[in-house]
Design a protein around this motif. Structure first.
Motif, PDB file in Angstrom:
ATOM      1  N   PHE A 142     -28.399 -14.526 -11.095  1.00  0.00           N
ATOM      2  CA  PHE A 142     -28.758 -13.352 -10.305  1.00  0.00           C
ATOM      3  C   PHE A 142     -27.977 -13.240  -9.005  1.00  0.00           C
ATOM      4  N   GLU A 143     -26.875 -14.008  -8.947  1.00  0.00           N
ATOM      5  CA  GLU A 143     -26.014 -13.885  -7.770  1.00  0.00           C
ATOM      6  C   GLU A 143     -25.326 -12.520  -7.785  1.00  0.00           C
ATOM      7  N   ASP A 144     -24.795 -12.156  -6.631  1.00  0.00           N
ATOM      8  CA  ASP A 144     -24.058 -10.894  -6.543  1.00  0.00           C
ATOM      9  C   ASP A 144     -22.868 -10.935  -7.503  1.00  0.00           C
ATOM     10  N   TYR A 145     -22.611  -9.791  -8.092  1.00  0.00           N
ATOM     11  CA  TYR A 145     -21.537  -9.702  -9.081  1.00  0.00           C
ATOM     12  C   TYR A 145     -20.490  -8.730  -8.580  1.00  0.00           C
ATOM     13  N   LYS A 146     -19.242  -9.114  -8.764  1.00  0.00           N
ATOM     14  CA  LYS A 146     -18.178  -8.209  -8.366  1.00  0.00           C
ATOM     15  C   LYS A 146     -17.060  -8.247  -9.410  1.00  0.00           C
ATOM     16  N   ARG A 147     -16.696  -7.059  -9.862  1.00  0.00           N
ATOM     17  CA  ARG A 147     -15.511  -6.955 -10.733  1.00  0.00           C
ATOM     18  C   ARG A 147     -14.568  -5.993 -10.020  1.00  0.00           C
ATOM     19  N   GLY A 148     -13.329  -6.376  -9.866  1.00  0.00           N
ATOM     20  CA  GLY A 148     -12.391  -5.520  -9.125  1.00  0.00           C
ATOM     21  C   GLY A 148     -12.773  -5.506  -7.649  1.00  0.00           C
ATOM     22  N   GLU A 149     -12.700  -4.366  -7.086  1.00  0.00           N
ATOM     23  CA  GLU A 149     -12.905  -4.222  -5.661  1.00  0.00           C
ATOM     24  C   GLU A 149     -14.376  -3.891  -5.371  1.00  0.00           C
ATOM     25  N   ALA A 150     -14.929  -4.496  -4.326  1.00  0.00           N
ATOM     26  CA  ALA A 150     -16.333  -4.244  -3.994  1.00  0.00           C
ATOM     27  C   ALA A 150     -16.533  -2.821  -3.483  1.00  0.00           C
ATOM     28  N   ASP A 151     -17.610  -2.198  -3.947  1.00  0.00           N
ATOM     29  CA  ASP A 151     -17.996  -0.858  -3.482  1.00  0.00           C
ATOM     30  C   ASP A 151     -16.850   0.147  -3.508  1.00  0.00           C
ATOM     31  N   ALA A 152     -16.043   0.057  -4.564  1.00  0.00           N
ATOM     32  CA  ALA A 152     -14.849   0.903  -4.668  1.00  0.00           C
ATOM     33  C   ALA A 152     -15.207   2.380  -4.850  1.00  0.00           C
ATOM     34  N   TYR A 153     -16.433   2.651  -5.250  1.00  0.00           N
ATOM     35  CA  TYR A 153     -16.824   4.056  -5.482  1.00  0.00           C
ATOM     36  C   TYR A 153     -16.641   4.909  -4.224  1.00  0.00           C
ATOM     37  N   LYS A 154     -16.742   4.243  -3.079  1.00  0.00           N
ATOM     38  CA  LYS A 154     -16.702   4.986  -1.814  1.00  0.00           C
ATOM     39  C   LYS A 154     -15.398   5.748  -1.628  1.00  0.00           C
ATOM     40  N   ASN A 155     -14.355   5.245  -2.257  1.00  0.00           N
ATOM     41  CA  ASN A 155     -13.050   5.883  -2.076  1.00  0.00           C
ATOM     42  C   ASN A 155     -12.699   6.827  -3.215  1.00  0.00           C
ATOM     43  N   ALA A 156     -13.646   7.042  -4.138  1.00  0.00           N
ATOM     44  CA  ALA A 156     -13.329   7.905  -5.278  1.00  0.00           C
ATOM     45  C   ALA A 156     -13.353   9.366  -4.850  1.00  0.00           C
ATOM     46  N   PRO A 157     -12.570  10.202  -5.552  1.00  0.00           N
ATOM     47  CA  PRO A 157     -12.520  11.628  -5.200  1.00  0.00           C
ATOM     48  C   PRO A 157     -13.874  12.329  -5.374  1.00  0.00           C
TER      49      PRO A 157
END
Lengths: 742, 327, 213
Positions: A160-175
């Motif tokens: 249940f540790e934090d999971y990250k694939r690719g860049e963290a919170d990358a949605y913020k930069n999506a169009p």
């Protein structure tokens, strides 16, 4: 076994539930209904505070009431050896110290049992329970998730540790992006059968219990641990379970209390929880607050997905479930972040409820998918197809099988998806607004270990035995169906005995694993039986010299040669010639270590509904549920299981909500009049469609689990349809009329 | 539950006499609410006097009235041919309540006597002025989603739970009562009361008074009637808001109307002023909306039930529309 | 049917005995029907036999269950549901909520469906009770039982006896004329497994079959 797979030969014929006759005649026996001489009745008294200590307990009045045999409290309870070590009296789901009933004066949650009153009749026990007077030293309780978010912590378990694939919170930069919060309240399993147990000691060493558990062996182990007894001295029976939906996945303190009480009075003891206690003492689906951030390119390709969840647990145990995990693999997305936190509250430890965390997570994820599709001006189905994960992006493995696109297609066709408009409020029928919605579900296709014993009688009757039990999905029917297909015998020649530690070990019924696990064991045991019959035939007569099972034609009365039907022998003769009264064999079966595929079941649910804006009333018109669950082994019971999941999902979406008055730290609607579950009038026709394609890797039948995916994804399908109808996005369940009226 | 004593009586006179002997006794008929309350420890009579066999089951026409015996079962009344023909609003309201099993047990008198379903009333370890005067109202600042928006007091914001009574209030029914001091007739709208400072009293019956039956005077409401019940699920749930609406229409004009609401007050909430206002108006959505606004005068919500301030007028409009559309 | 005897009575429980004696005194004066046989009244009033007093906590009850006459003695607080399950060994009728909120305990009393959890056993004097155990005729299942199997109208089976009793009544009452009507009139029977659509099919099938129920 070669290519001799189960359904290579023939499609299964839908068979009626093999325990149907018992269930429609009232002769199916549930835990509280076993007949035993001199039975006494217990009733639990619960604390009226949510945190603190018992200051004093006055049991004199209760003890003097007519018919009372004993009143057990922490002051006089037998010291259970398993409690003294502080370890594992009733196996915790995760970290923490399980509640030790009547151990000391500490109160962790409202209605925590403080006394067990035992009398010679039910009425006398119930009345005497009202005479127990407890005084408390109250401490400040915390029962409100929202008010305690600052105490949220990462669970101690490794998954249940934090999971990250690719860049963290990358949605913020999506169009194109959305960021939303979703909430669902505490839900309670509320199976129709009350939590019940009968415990009967034979002398000081042996105990037999009949209890509402989803796993007789797990209960056996829990009792053994609490009482420090050898397993073989404990018999646990649970042949018929009146529903459980997860609440029977652990041994609860009331069960230990009953075993303890029966020992104390030296008589069999029956303890049935009251419906109100079902809300407070046997777990719940935790209240969960979720945040989803999701971004995509303008042409609808996911860029980033962040899924966070905060859920309640008790103050003494950590209960965890895979709430955010579904976001890691359901869609192809290069950047995924998940975070999962728990907040300990003064409440009973939660327990997995049908679909468990996946259902919770799917509500947020699939609502968010709908929201982002709308932001992109895309059909939500098309949006999902564009982001289909062709392989498992979390584990980087191929799927063992995945037919979600077929589910999309067949479900859309059946519900009439092409009638749906992208813009909400576009479809009307008189004063009612019509909407369509869909949601996807998934759950791991697990397989465990099971041992099945098979017995061939001279008259061709087959008996199958396994300790696994059946809370409703139709386990015995599935086992019969597989044996019938494998042996080529009519189902009425086959009998299944189960739900007892007297039978060979089987799995706990949960996590959609039973068909995979036990079904495979039945099939492998049947195969072994056929090989054994061939071997015995060789010994019985020269005509069968050195035959193999595949050279033989098996019928319900005997065998013959495939190539010459006139060469045959009846089972009674075969057995006699081998000096056997019957032929018995036992096989253990389990999954081979399988690291090269990712195994999941999938479901897609489509909902058409109508909303009456002036009053906020919702009527569901039609549901189509499609499942990619591999081979469907028992079509009739499988379809029912799907329908049942839909009904559960509708409850989750529209009405289920246990309300706690935080001033008192207690639920105020803990009964079936105020805690609403769906009634018949709420449920429309439900069409169930199965892809019914064999998974080549899960198990010999090629089946995948069904019980969870039946519910996972239903609630967001309803919420999405409500949005399509009304333009109102309800992110906090349940969707009651007050949230929709205009 | 204490092991109460049990007596069976066969005449109203014996029932009244038996009750008057012992102030810990209570009548029982259908038992669908009393047994519930006894199991919860909310009520604990030491003696039950079984009145279910009293000869008060008749449903009949008496002159220009319909008479319904107090012991008539809810399902029998709902499905009675006379009631369906002459008092269809009552039939609709009854069918909206509880489940068929409960309607097969519950009597008309018992339905009138049922207590509120407020959870604070039902749970003996929570404060409730109705159950335990002086202990406070748990709902006032608590779980009050289901609670009153009309006529409540700071002592109690509970609502009356019946559907049947909403229709009877609208239909100007009369309650027939026998008691130790003689017989009485109580207008239905005066039967239940508002909580005020004494929420423990649900109605205006004196102890020892027995409901014998009800009378509904003839009325023209045989066609344009509707009972709208808004609830959290489609059936077998108490009302968030319910509306009993009846109209006597002549062409597009409202000759007369009856309107009452459930789920909004400590008693069936008759809207006499609105009825008067509607008289002579033409049927239109605008008129219904104005009527609904008029109905909401003096409404007050308590937090979780704020939505009723909007739902109630909407429901009135919908009920009036639906009644209009009946053919 | 044997009468249940007294259990573990504590003769020193003065409060209880006082109330009982008071009851005995005035109950014999009541115009209402006193349910105790006179010799027991006398015995208990004179406190000659405390054990006899226990019988005053129980009242005689005569009723018919599934065609079998029972002469019983029960505490007034015993519900019909608990009488069936715990005393008459008929556990086919289920306890789901014990408060009239789920329908699992549905039985027929004098041919009508009622909730046995909200019915006092003593109030069933002289009545005919039918439970799920009383439907089949030997090996021959009732058409509704057959239909539930055929349409898989259940999963765990716990609400099933109540559903079947209710379903039969639903047709008898004339409330099975459309699926919508069946759904409404079956809404007093909760099924948590969610077998509703199949239950509706089963009832519609029996209704269509025109069986005499």
């Amino acid at each position: 076994m070669g290519k001799n797979f189960f359904f290579d030969r023939n499609e299964p014929v839908p068979i009626d539930r093999v325990d149907g006759r018992a269930k429609v005649t009232g002769t199916a026996t549930y835990a509280a209904e076993y007949k035993t001489q001199q039975i006494a009745y217990g009733f639990l008294v619960g604390s009226t505070i949510a945190k603190g200590r018992i200051k004093s307990l006055d049991t004199k009045m209760a003890e003097r009431a007519p018919g009372v045999l004993s009143v057990i409290t922490y002051l006089n309870a037998p010291k259970l050896p398993g409690y003294q070590t502080g370890k594992d009296p009733s196996k915790p789901p995760t970290a923490g110290q399980p509640l030790r009933i009547f151990y000391d004066n500490e109160i962790f949650y409202y209605d925590q049992p403080v006394a067990l009153v035992i009398a010679d009749t039910f009425e006398r026990a119930v009345h005497a329970a009202t005479l127990v007077k407890a005084q408390y030293e109250k401490a400040v309780h915390q029962t409100e998730l929202d008010a305690n978010l600052s105490r949220a912590k990462v669970p101690t378990g490794p998954r249940f540790e934090d999971y990250k694939r690719g860049e963290a919170d990358a949605y913020k930069n999506a169009p194109v992006k959305i960021e939303q919060e979703y909430h669902h309240p505490i839900e309670v399993h509320n199976p129709m059968e009350l939590a019940s147990i009968i415990a009967r000691w034979e002398g000081k060493e042996q105990v037999t219990v009949y209890t509402k558990t989803q796993g007789v062996e797990a209960t056996q182990r829990s009792i053994a641990a609490a009482f420090k007894m050898p397993l073989e001295n404990i018999t646990v029976n649970a042949e018929h379970i009146g529903g459980a939906f997860g609440m029977g996945l652990r041994t609860w303190p009331y069960e230990i209390a009953c075993v303890m009480g029966a020992q104390k009075i030296g008589r069999p003891l029956k303890l049935v929880l009251h419906r109100e206690q079902m809300f407070t003492n046997v777990g719940h689906r935790p209240e969960t607050i979720q945040k989803i951030g999701m971004g995509a390119t303008t042409d609808g390709k996911l860029v980033g997905l962040t899924h966070e969840a905060i859920a309640d647990t008790s103050s003494y145990e950590e209960f965890t479930e895979a709430t955010v995990n579904i976001s890691r693999f359901l869609y192809a997305c290069p950047n995924v972040t998940t975070r999962y936190r728990l907040v300990p509250l003064n409440i009973c430890t939660p327990i997995w409820m049908r679909g468990p965390g996946e259902a919770t997570g799917a509500f947020a994820l699939e609502s968010a998918m709908d929201e982002l599709a709308f932001a992109l001006n895309l059909d939500p189905l098309e949006f999902r197809i564009r982001n289909h994960s062709d392989t498992d992006p979390e584990r980087n493995l191929p799927w063992s099988s995945k037919h979600v696109k077929e589910c999309y297609e067949m479900g859309a066709e059946k519900i009439g998806w092409k009638e749906r408009k992208l813009q909400p409020r576009a479809l009307k029928d008189g004063d009612w607004l019509i909407g369509y919605g869909m949601g996807t579900g998934s759950f791991g296709a697990f397989r465990g270990a099971a041992t099945v014993k098979i017995k061939l009688e001279p008259d061709g009757k087959l008996l199958l035995q396994c300790s696994v039990n059946d809370m409703g999905p139709g386990t015995a029917t599935m086992m019969t169906s597989i044996a019938s297909n494998e042996m080529g015998w009519p189902v009425n020649q086959i009998k299944v005995e189960m739900g007892s530690t007297n039978f060979p070990p089987g799995p706990t019924q949960g996590g959609s694993t039973v068909t995979s696990t036990v079904g495979a064991a039945v099939q492998e045991t049947c195969t072994a039986l056929k090989e054994k019959i061939a071997e015995l035939a060789g010994k019985a007569g020269s005509a069968f010299q050195a035959v193999k099972a595949e050279d033989l034609k098996f019928s319900a009365t005997g065998i013959s040669l495939q190539k010459d039907a006139s060469v045959k022998i009846a089972y009674n003769e075969l057995l006699t010639k081998n000096g056997l009264a019957a032929l018995e064999l036992t096989r253990e079966s389990k999954a081979k270590q399988q690291q090269s595929y990712s195994m999941y079941s999938f479901s897609v649910h489509f909902v058409k509904l109508r909303v009456h804006p002036p009053t906020g009333r919702i009527r569901i018109d039609h549901v189509v549920s499609c499942a990619d669950a591999g081979t469907i082994v028992s079509p009739k019971t499988a379809a029912s299981q799907m329908i049942g999941g839909v009904v559960g999902g509708i409850g989750m979406a529209l009405m289920e909500d246990m309300v706690i008055d935080h001033r008192f730290g207690r639920p105020v609607n803990n009964n079936l009049a105020d805690y609403h579950v769906p009634v018949n009038a709420d449920i429309p026709p439900v069409d169930v469609l199965f892809v019914n394609k064999k998974d080549p890797h899960t198990n010999p039948m090629g089946s995948k689990g069904l019980g969870e995916i039946a519910l996972v994804g239903v609630a967001p399908a309803v919420a999405n349809a409500v949005f399509n109808a009304t333009g109102k996005r309800i992110r906090s369940l349940p969707i009651t009329p007050d949230k929709l009226m205009e | 539950m204490i092991n109460f004593e049990y007596l069976r009586v066969s005449t109203p006179k014996a029932a009244i006499e038996a009750l008057s002997r012992d102030n810990t006794s209570q009548w029982i008929a259908g038992g669908t609410n009393l047994i519930d309350l006894m199991k919860k420890g909310v009520m604990a009579p030491q003696k039950l006097i079984d009145i279910s066999n009293l000869p008060l089951k008749e449903i009949k026409k008496e002159g220009n009235k319909v008479h319904i015996g107090a012991m008539a079962l809810n399902s029998d009344v709902a499905e009675n041919e006379l009631i369906q023909r002459e008092q269809p609003l009552l039939s609709l309201a009854l069918a909206a309540g509880a489940s068929q099993q409960l309607r097969n047990m519950a009597t008309v008198g018992g339905n009138m006597m049922q207590r509120t379903r407020c959870p604070y009333f039902y749970n003996t370890d929570l404060p409730c002025n109705k159950r335990q005067p002086g202990s406070g109202c748990g709902a006032l600042k608590g779980f009050n989603r289901m609670h009153a928006i009309f006529g409540a007091s700071d002592k109690c914001i509970a609502v009356h739970p019946s559907d049947m009574c909403i229709a009877l209030a609208a239909l100007d029914a009369m309650v027939l009562v026998n008691g130790p001091k003689g017989d009485r007739r109580i207008p239905f709208t005066d039967f239940h009361r508002l909580p005020g400072d004494t929420p423990q009293k649900d109605n205006t019956l004196e102890r020892g008074e027995l409901i014998i039956g009800i009378e509904i005077p003839d009325n023209p409401y045989r066609k344009n009637v509707h009972y709208l019940k808004v609830r959290d699920r489609s059936s077998y749930a108490f009302a968030l808001v319910s509306v009993a609406a009846a109209m006597d229409l002549e062409g597009g004009t409202i000759k007369d109307a009856r309107l009452a609401m459930g789920g909004v007050a400590h008693k069936p909430w008759r809207l006499s002023e609105v009825e008067t206002w509607l008289k002579g108006k033409s049927v239109s959505d605008a008129v219904f909306r104005e009527a609904a606004q008029l109905a909401m005068r003096g409404a007050k919500a308590y937090g979780q039930n704020n939505f009723k301030l909007k739902l109630a007028p909407n429901a009135i409009v919908e009920a009036l529309k639906a009644a209009t559309q009946k053919t | 049917m044997a009468t249940k005897g007294p259990h573990n009575e504590d003769p020193n429980d003065k409060a209880l005995n006082k109330g009982r004696r008071e009851f005995l005194k005035h109950s014999s004066l009541l115009t209402a029907l006193a349910v105790a046989p006179p010799h027991l009244v006398k015995a208990a009033e004179s406190a000659l036999d405390e054990k006899a007093a226990v019988y005053f906590e129980q009242v005689p009850l005569s009723l018919e269950v599934n065609g079998v006459h029972h002469k019983l003695s029960v505490e007034p607080r015993v519900t019909l549901l608990d009488l069936l399950r715990e005393q008459l060994a008929l556990p086919g009728t289920k306890k789901g909520c014990d408060h009239g909120q789920c329908g699992a305990c549905t039985v027929h009393v004098n041919g009508r469906r009622v909730l046995s959890c909200m019915s006092l056993a003593v109030m069933q004097e002289g009545k005919k009770v039918t439970t799920i155990e009383g439907l089949a005729n030997g090996d021959q299942l009732h058409p509704m039982q057959e239909a539930f199997i055929k349409h898989d109208g259940f999963q765990c089976g716990y609400c099933t006896p109540g559903q079947i009793m209710s379903g039969i009544a639903c047709i008898r009452e004339g409330h099975a004329n459309s699926d919508e009507e069946v759904r409404e009139y079956m809404s007093g029977n909760i099924c948590r497994c969610g077998a509703y659509p199949n239950i509706v099919k089963a009832i519609a099938d029996v209704k269509k079959g025109g069986h005499k129920l």
